[in-house]
Design a protein around this motif. Structure first.
Motif: not given
Length: 95
Positions: A38-61
């Motif tokens: 369960e911890d792994l699943e929650g952490t994986q969701k957080e990582l996926d969200a962070a990576l999606a946000y990173f991909d969203k910000l990457k072009p502007s940076c």
């Protein structure tokens, strides 16, 4: 025969206790595994969200269309204009 039966009874009791201990240990380990999954699943969701946000910000940076020399020239112009604005605000003569 009596010795064999006594030995068998003692052996059966020790094996029964061993089974109980191993069953309890197995349940504890399964519960710990469930919690960790369960911890792994929650952490994986957080990582996926962070990576999606990173991909969203990457072009502007990352400004891929401008070379290093152009960026340096632009920064130099910006610094010069800020220094000129500072001189004007300080009341220095521009002549």
């Amino acid at each position: 025969y009596d010795t064999f039966m006594t030995d068998s009874k003692v052996d059966k009791e020790s094996k029964s206790k061993d089974i109980e201990h191993k069953t309890a240990k197995k349940q504890d380990e399964e519960q710990a595994l469930t919690v960790k999954n369960e911890d792994l699943e929650g952490t994986q969701k957080e990582l996926d969200a962070a990576l999606a946000y990173f991909d969203k910000l990457k072009p502007s940076c990352v400004d891929a269309g401008v070379s290093f020399e152009d960026r340096v020239a632009r920064r130099k112009e910006e610094v010069e204009s800020l220094q000129e604005a500072l001189r004007i605000l300080n009341g220095e003569d521009l002549a």
